[in-house]
Design a protein around this motif. Structure first.
Motif, PDB file in Angstrom:
ATOM      1  N   HIS A  48      35.322 -54.928  49.863  1.00 57.05           N
ATOM      2  CA  HIS A  48      36.519 -54.770  49.034  1.00 57.05           C
ATOM      3  C   HIS A  48      37.745 -55.049  49.840  1.00 57.05           C
ATOM      4  N   LEU A  49      37.556 -54.599  51.278  1.00 59.23           N
ATOM      5  CA  LEU A  49      39.073 -54.633  51.936  1.00 59.23           C
ATOM      6  C   LEU A  49      39.167 -56.192  52.177  1.00 59.23           C
ATOM      7  N   VAL A  50      38.034 -56.964  52.500  1.00 60.84           N
ATOM      8  CA  VAL A  50      38.234 -58.353  53.168  1.00 60.84           C
ATOM      9  C   VAL A  50      38.646 -58.896  51.592  1.00 60.84           C
ATOM     10  N   ALA A  51      37.978 -58.916  50.468  1.00 64.18           N
ATOM     11  CA  ALA A  51      38.843 -59.457  49.505  1.00 64.18           C
ATOM     12  C   ALA A  51      40.132 -59.213  49.022  1.00 64.18           C
ATOM     13  N   VAL A  52      40.626 -57.707  49.284  1.00 63.25           N
ATOM     14  CA  VAL A  52      42.012 -57.634  49.057  1.00 63.25           C
ATOM     15  C   VAL A  52      42.816 -58.407  50.223  1.00 63.25           C
ATOM     16  N   ARG A  53      42.333 -58.306  51.359  1.00 67.51           N
ATOM     17  CA  ARG A  53      43.172 -59.121  52.404  1.00 67.51           C
ATOM     18  C   ARG A  53      43.347 -60.416  52.078  1.00 67.51           C
ATOM     19  N   ARG A  54      42.310 -61.152  51.575  1.00 67.86           N
ATOM     20  CA  ARG A  54      42.369 -62.393  51.268  1.00 67.86           C
ATOM     21  C   ARG A  54      43.294 -62.693  49.945  1.00 67.86           C
ATOM     22  N   ILE A  55      43.114 -61.717  48.841  1.00 67.98           N
ATOM     23  CA  ILE A  55      44.134 -61.893  47.689  1.00 67.98           C
ATOM     24  C   ILE A  55      45.509 -61.675  48.182  1.00 67.98           C
ATOM     25  N   LEU A  56      45.855 -60.829  49.015  1.00 68.29           N
ATOM     26  CA  LEU A  56      47.260 -60.334  49.502  1.00 68.29           C
ATOM     27  C   LEU A  56      47.918 -61.636  50.168  1.00 68.29           C
ATOM     28  N   SER A  57      46.876 -62.121  51.186  1.00 65.82           N
ATOM     29  CA  SER A  57      47.399 -63.302  51.960  1.00 65.82           C
ATOM     30  C   SER A  57      47.693 -64.556  51.116  1.00 65.82           C
ATOM     31  N   GLU A  58      46.535 -64.837  50.471  1.00 67.66           N
ATOM     32  CA  GLU A  58      46.732 -66.036  49.488  1.00 67.66           C
ATOM     33  C   GLU A  58      48.002 -66.177  48.734  1.00 67.66           C
ATOM     34  N   ASN A  59      48.352 -65.021  48.137  1.00 74.07           N
ATOM     35  CA  ASN A  59      49.550 -64.862  47.218  1.00 74.07           C
ATOM     36  C   ASN A  59      50.656 -64.695  47.936  1.00 74.07           C
ATOM     37  N   GLY A  60      50.748 -64.644  49.294  1.00 71.48           N
ATOM     38  CA  GLY A  60      52.058 -64.326  49.913  1.00 71.48           C
ATOM     39  C   GLY A  60      52.398 -62.863  49.981  1.00 71.48           C
ATOM     40  N   LEU A  61      51.770 -61.946  49.726  1.00 71.02           N
ATOM     41  CA  LEU A  61      52.169 -60.665  49.427  1.00 71.02           C
ATOM     42  C   LEU A  61      52.089 -59.803  50.595  1.00 71.02           C
ATOM     43  N   MET A  62      51.069 -60.301  51.633  1.00 73.90           N
ATOM     44  CA  MET A  62      51.041 -59.662  52.780  1.00 73.90           C
ATOM     45  C   MET A  62      49.992 -60.508  53.645  1.00 73.90           C
ATOM     46  N   ASP A  63      50.455 -60.868  55.113  1.00 74.78           N
ATOM     47  CA  ASP A  63      49.620 -61.764  55.857  1.00 74.78           C
ATOM     48  C   ASP A  63      48.721 -60.861  56.444  1.00 74.78           C
ATOM     49  N   SER A  64      47.499 -61.721  56.839  1.00 80.18           N
ATOM     50  CA  SER A  64      46.348 -60.889  57.464  1.00 80.18           C
ATOM     51  C   SER A  64      46.548 -60.134  58.542  1.00 80.18           C
ATOM     52  N   ASP A  65      47.385 -60.338  59.405  1.00 78.74           N
ATOM     53  CA  ASP A  65      47.744 -59.822  60.809  1.00 78.74           C
ATOM     54  C   ASP A  65      48.391 -58.361  60.179  1.00 78.74           C
ATOM     55  N   ARG A  66      49.234 -58.522  59.325  1.00 76.50           N
ATOM     56  CA  ARG A  66      50.006 -57.161  59.000  1.00 76.50           C
ATOM     57  C   ARG A  66      48.671 -56.300  58.201  1.00 76.50           C
ATOM     58  N   PHE A  67      47.988 -57.014  57.363  1.00 79.82           N
ATOM     59  CA  PHE A  67      46.993 -55.935  56.714  1.00 79.82           C
ATOM     60  C   PHE A  67      45.951 -55.510  57.865  1.00 79.82           C
ATOM     61  N   ASN A  68      45.710 -56.304  59.014  1.00 75.76           N
ATOM     62  CA  ASN A  68      44.770 -55.753  59.787  1.00 75.76           C
ATOM     63  C   ASN A  68      45.297 -54.666  60.485  1.00 75.76           C
ATOM     64  N   SER A  69      46.827 -54.721  61.070  1.00 73.98           N
ATOM     65  CA  SER A  69      47.523 -53.628  61.480  1.00 73.98           C
ATOM     66  C   SER A  69      47.494 -52.459  60.959  1.00 73.98           C
ATOM     67  N   PHE A  70      47.757 -52.675  59.529  1.00 78.94           N
ATOM     68  CA  PHE A  70      47.777 -51.527  58.645  1.00 78.94           C
ATOM     69  C   PHE A  70      46.463 -50.723  58.508  1.00 78.94           C
ATOM     70  N   LEU A  71      45.184 -51.399  58.687  1.00 73.98           N
ATOM     71  CA  LEU A  71      43.848 -50.714  58.571  1.00 73.98           C
ATOM     72  C   LEU A  71      43.641 -50.187  59.993  1.00 73.98           C
ATOM     73  N   ASN A  72      44.138 -50.806  60.956  1.00 76.60           N
ATOM     74  CA  ASN A  72      44.017 -50.103  62.096  1.00 76.60           C
ATOM     75  C   ASN A  72      44.873 -48.726  62.159  1.00 76.60           C
ATOM     76  N   LYS A  73      46.027 -48.731  61.768  1.00 78.61           N
ATOM     77  CA  LYS A  73      46.848 -47.305  61.749  1.00 78.61           C
ATOM     78  C   LYS A  73      45.927 -46.366  60.683  1.00 78.61           C
ATOM     79  N   VAL A  74      45.568 -46.954  59.670  1.00 79.77           N
ATOM     80  CA  VAL A  74      44.869 -45.672  58.716  1.00 79.77           C
ATOM     81  C   VAL A  74      43.635 -45.514  59.396  1.00 79.77           C
ATOM     82  N   ALA A  75      42.713 -46.236  60.048  1.00 80.65           N
ATOM     83  CA  ALA A  75      41.422 -45.764  60.694  1.00 80.65           C
ATOM     84  C   ALA A  75      41.689 -44.873  61.902  1.00 80.65           C
ATOM     85  N   SER A  76      43.036 -44.776  62.382  1.00 79.17           N
ATOM     86  CA  SER A  76      43.157 -43.938  63.719  1.00 79.17           C
ATOM     87  C   SER A  76      43.477 -42.518  63.435  1.00 79.17           C
TER      88      SER A  76
END
Length: 76
Positions: A48-76
């Motif tokens: 589901h995270l992969v799907a959300v990342r793709r939807i946000l990126s494809e719709n110009g709401l958040m690029d994949s790098d920013r999304f990954n950075s967000f997940l890294n912060k949440v995971a730590s």
């Protein structure tokens, strides 16, 4: 099984629950994100995270790098 993460959606996404699914909508773009009815504070499956990342990126709401950075912060 892969890692799971808790994800808090931005406040600009409207939330609706239909049966056991939750639907998030970004009003100005009409972008929809549909997820299973996770309990509050539940961990989200990697699929589901992969799907959300793709939807946000494809719709110009958040690029994949920013999304990954967000997940890294949440995971730590």
């Amino acid at each position: 099984m892969g890692k799971s993460y808790f994800i808090a959606f931005p406040k600009q996404l409207r939330y609706t629950q239909i049966c056991s699914q939750k639907i998030y909508q970004h009003p100005s773009s009409g972008t929809l994100i549909v997820l299973p009815g996770y309990e509050q504070q539940a961990y989200v499956r990697t699929l589901h995270l992969v799907a959300v990342r793709r939807i946000l990126s494809e719709n110009g709401l958040m690029d994949s790098d920013r999304f990954n950075s967000f997940l890294n912060k949440v995971a730590s």
